[in-house]
Motif scaffolding. Structure first.
Motif, short mmCIF file in Angstrom:
data_model
loop_
_atom_site.label_atom_id
_atom_site.label_comp_id
_atom_site.label_asym_id
_atom_site.label_seq_id
_atom_site.Cartn_x
_atom_site.Cartn_y
_atom_site.Cartn_z
N VAL A 141 0.86 -1.19 0.00
CA VAL A 141 0.00 0.00 0.00
C VAL A 141 0.89 1.23 0.00
O VAL A 141 1.76 1.38 0.85
CB VAL A 141 -0.93 0.03 1.23
CG1 VAL A 141 -1.74 1.33 1.25
CG2 VAL A 141 -1.86 -1.18 1.22
N ILE A 160 1.02 5.67 -0.58
CA ILE A 160 0.25 6.91 -0.65
C ILE A 160 1.08 7.96 -1.38
O ILE A 160 2.32 7.94 -1.31
CB ILE A 160 -0.17 7.44 0.75
CG1 ILE A 160 1.06 7.76 1.62
CG2 ILE A 160 -1.09 6.47 1.44
CD1 ILE A 160 0.70 8.44 2.95
N ILE A 172 -6.15 4.75 -6.64
CA ILE A 172 -7.32 5.36 -6.01
C ILE A 172 -7.05 6.84 -5.79
O ILE A 172 -6.02 7.22 -5.21
CB ILE A 172 -7.64 4.69 -4.66
CG1 ILE A 172 -7.94 3.20 -4.86
CG2 ILE A 172 -8.82 5.38 -3.98
CD1 ILE A 172 -8.21 2.44 -3.56
N THR A 230 -8.58 10.45 -4.13
CA THR A 230 -9.52 10.93 -3.11
C THR A 230 -9.87 12.38 -3.38
O THR A 230 -8.99 13.21 -3.62
CB THR A 230 -8.92 10.79 -1.70
OG1 THR A 230 -7.72 11.58 -1.62
CG2 THR A 230 -8.59 9.34 -1.38
N SER A 236 -17.66 2.59 3.38
CA SER A 236 -16.48 1.74 3.53
C SER A 236 -16.85 0.26 3.60
O SER A 236 -16.18 -0.59 3.01
CB SER A 236 -15.70 2.14 4.80
OG SER A 236 -14.64 1.27 5.04
N ILE A 253 -2.87 5.16 -3.12
CA ILE A 253 -3.93 6.12 -2.79
C ILE A 253 -3.32 7.52 -2.91
O ILE A 253 -2.32 7.83 -2.24
CB ILE A 253 -4.46 5.90 -1.36
CG1 ILE A 253 -4.95 4.46 -1.19
CG2 ILE A 253 -5.58 6.89 -1.05
CD1 ILE A 253 -5.26 4.10 0.25
N PHE A 291 -7.62 7.43 -12.49
CA PHE A 291 -7.66 6.52 -11.35
C PHE A 291 -8.65 5.38 -11.56
O PHE A 291 -9.69 5.56 -12.21
CB PHE A 291 -8.03 7.28 -10.08
CG PHE A 291 -7.02 8.32 -9.69
CD1 PHE A 291 -5.86 7.97 -9.01
CD2 PHE A 291 -7.21 9.66 -10.02
CE1 PHE A 291 -4.92 8.91 -8.66
CE2 PHE A 291 -6.28 10.62 -9.68
CZ PHE A 291 -5.12 10.24 -9.00
N TYR A 316 -12.29 6.76 -7.91
CA TYR A 316 -12.19 8.16 -7.51
C TYR A 316 -13.28 8.39 -6.47
O TYR A 316 -14.47 8.43 -6.80
CB TYR A 316 -12.39 9.06 -8.73
CG TYR A 316 -11.86 10.46 -8.55
CD1 TYR A 316 -10.52 10.68 -8.20
CD2 TYR A 316 -12.69 11.57 -8.72
CE1 TYR A 316 -10.03 11.96 -8.05
CE2 TYR A 316 -12.20 12.85 -8.58
CZ TYR A 316 -10.87 13.04 -8.23
OH TYR A 316 -10.37 14.32 -8.07
N SER A 366 -8.89 8.90 5.28
CA SER A 366 -8.92 7.97 4.16
C SER A 366 -8.34 6.61 4.51
O SER A 366 -8.89 5.57 4.15
CB SER A 366 -8.17 8.56 2.96
OG SER A 366 -8.77 9.76 2.53
N LEU A 367 -7.20 6.61 5.22
CA LEU A 367 -6.58 5.33 5.56
C LEU A 367 -7.45 4.52 6.52
O LEU A 367 -7.48 3.29 6.45
CB LEU A 367 -5.19 5.57 6.15
CG LEU A 367 -4.15 6.10 5.15
CD1 LEU A 367 -2.81 6.33 5.84
CD2 LEU A 367 -3.97 5.14 3.98
N PHE A 425 -10.24 3.08 4.25
CA PHE A 425 -9.80 1.98 3.39
C PHE A 425 -9.31 0.76 4.16
O PHE A 425 -9.06 -0.29 3.55
CB PHE A 425 -8.68 2.45 2.45
CG PHE A 425 -9.15 3.35 1.34
CD1 PHE A 425 -10.00 2.87 0.36
CD2 PHE A 425 -8.75 4.68 1.28
CE1 PHE A 425 -10.45 3.69 -0.68
CE2 PHE A 425 -9.19 5.51 0.27
CZ PHE A 425 -10.03 5.01 -0.72
#
Length: 370
Positions: free
Chosen positions: A56, A58, A267, A269, A278, A291, A318, A321, A342-343, A346
Motif C-alpha cells: 500500500v 500513498i 485510487i 480521493t 467503507s 492512494i 484513477f 475516484y 482515508s486510511l 480503506f
C-alpha cells in the motif's frame, strides 16, 4: 518554503535495490545489496516461491508544506503524515511536485540541498526519512541542519523496527562502523544494543543495514550475523516502516513506480469523487495499491498542472475516484487530515482484498491463530 530544490531518492527499509551512495539531503547511507552466498541464494529462492504480500502506497503533494506558516508548524504537519503512514502500515510514501514542472525533467534530484532554498517536497521528504529512521541511528545518519530544528517536539512513530536498547528482536536496523573487525572478511555494526555486532561480509562504513539477529540473545563478537534485505522482516509479517520516494509530477508517481509491473490499483480521493460506504466498498485483487491525495485545490489541479495528464478527467486517471468523507462539517479537509480519514476508511476494504488473495491453507491457519 523558498526557492524549489528537488530532493534525492530514498534508501528506505522497503527498498529492494537501493542506491549505494549517501543521501545528500539527509547524509544517510543506503542499504547495501548483500553478497549472495549459497545460503542467502537459497533464502531468496524460498522467499520468491512465497506469494508476495500486497503493498500500500500513498502519494502526497509537497505543496502541503508550503502553506505552513512557520517551520515548527511545517514540521508538525510532516509528523502527522509520518504517524498516519506508520499507524496504517503504509509501505511507501511518494512526495510529488504539483507545480507543473516539465515532463523532460528527471525525477532524479539535484545533488545538493540547503535549508534556505529547499521546497516543500524536499522538506517533507527530509522529515519523513528522519522519523522513519530508528532513534539510535539518527545522529549518525543525519547532519545537524536548521530544517530539523523542531523534530524533537514530534511524537515518536514507535514502529516495530524502532527498538529500545534492552529489546531483542529477530532483526534490527544498524549502521556499519569504521571499527576494526575481528577478521578481514567481516564488519562491525552498531544495532543500538549495549554491544556492537559483527556481520559476515565487508561493507563500507556508514551504510544502513538490516541485520538478522537470531532468536537467542547473543552478542559474542565471535558470532557472525547476516545482512538481509530490508524486505525480509516484511515478508515474515512484520511492519518494517515506509520507504520515501520523490516524483516531479503526478504522472511520475505512476511511471516511476519501483514495484515490478507498477501499481495495479490507483485510487484518487476528492470531495468530487463517488460516495461509497467503507463497508460496501469491494476493492479488486491487487499487488500494489496507491492512494493519491491532492493539495489545496485537490487532485483535479494536480492533473491539470501535469503536462502528461492535462485535460484528462480524474476518473480516467484513477481506477477509483472516491469521496471518503461526504458529510464533512468543515468546508475544507486539510491533506494531513484527509490521509488519516482515508486510511481508516480503506482499512477494512484493503484487509478484505488482501485476505481474499491468500492461499486457502494460509487463510485456515490465520483463522486458527485468531
Amino acid at each position: 518554503m523558498g526557492k524549489k530544490k528537488r530532493p534525492n531518492g530514498d534508501h528506505h527499509a522497503g527498498d529492494t535495490t537501493p542506491p549505494q551512495t549517501p543521501d545528500p539531503i539527509t547524509g544517510d547511507a543506503s542499504h547495501p545489496i548483500p553478497k549472495k552466498t549459497k545460503k542467502r541464494k537459497n533464502q531468496e529462492e524460498k522467499r520468491e516461491s512465497k506469494p508476495s504480500i500486497p503493498t500500500v502506497s500513498i502519494a502526497v503533494p509537497g505543496s502541503v508544506i508550503d502553506n505552513a506558516q512557520s517551520l515548527e508548524l511545517a514540521t508538525r504537519l510532516a509528523g502527522q503524515i509520518a504517524r498516519a503512514a506508520t499507524i496504517f502500515r503504509v509501505d511507501e510514501v511518494v512526495v510529488f511536485d504539483n507545480s507543473g514542472s516539465s515532463v523532460e525533467e528527471s525525477s532524479s534530484p539535484a545533488p545538493e540541498s540547503s535549508d534556505d532554498n529547499e521546497s516543500g517536497a524536499v522538506f517533507l521528504i527530509k522529515i519523513l526519512k528522519y522519523l522513519e529512521t530508528p532513534q539510535y541511528l539518527r545522529k549518525i545518519l543525519f547532519s545537524k541542519q536548521n530544517s530539523l530544528r523542531y523534530v524533537g517536539v514530534l511524537p515518536p512513530l514507535d514502529a516495530p523496527h524502532h527498538l529500545r536498547k534492552h529489546e531483542w528482536a529477530l532483526y534490527r536496523e544498524g549502521i556499519t562502523l569504521k571499527e576494526r573487525a575481528p577478521n578481514s572478511t567481516s564488519t562491525v555494526v552498531d544495532v543500538g544494543l549495549s554491544k556492537n555486532v559483527v556481520i559476515d561480509q565487508v561493507l563500507e562504513p556508514g551504510q544502513r543495514v538490516t541485520v538478522a539477529m537470531g532468536a537467542n540473545r547473543n552478542l559474542d563478537p565471535a558470532v557472525l550475523h547476516q545482512v538481509v534485505s530490508p524486505l525480509t522482516p516484511r515478508d515474515e509479517g512484520m511492519y518494517w516502516g515506509y520507504r520515501v520516494r520523490y516524483a516531479s509530477s503526478l504522472s511520475f508517481v505512476f511511471d516511476e513506480c519501483p514495484y515490478e509491473g507498477g501499481y495495479d490499483c490507483l485510487i484518487g480521493t476528492s470531495e468530487h469523487g463517488s460516495t461509497v460506504k467503507s463497508s460496501e466498498l469491494l476493492l479488486p485483487s491487487f499487488r500494489h495499491l496507491l492512494i493519491a491525495f491532492g493539495g489545496l485545490a485537490g487532485l483535479e489541479e494536480s492533473i491539470e498542472e501535469d503536462k502528461i495528464l492535462k485535460g484528462k478527467d480524474a476518473r480516467e486517471v484513477f481506477s477509483l475516484y472516491l469521496n471518503v468523507c461526504p458529510n464533512q462539517g468543515s468546508r475544507t479537509i486539510r491533506t494531513e487530515e484527509a490521509i488519516f480519514v482515508s486510511l481508516q476508511y480503506f482499512q477494512e476494504p484493503i484487509c478484505q482484498a488482501v485476505e481474499a488473495q491468500k492461499p486457502q491453507q494460509l487463510r485456515k491457519c490465520s483463522q486458527t491463530t485468531n
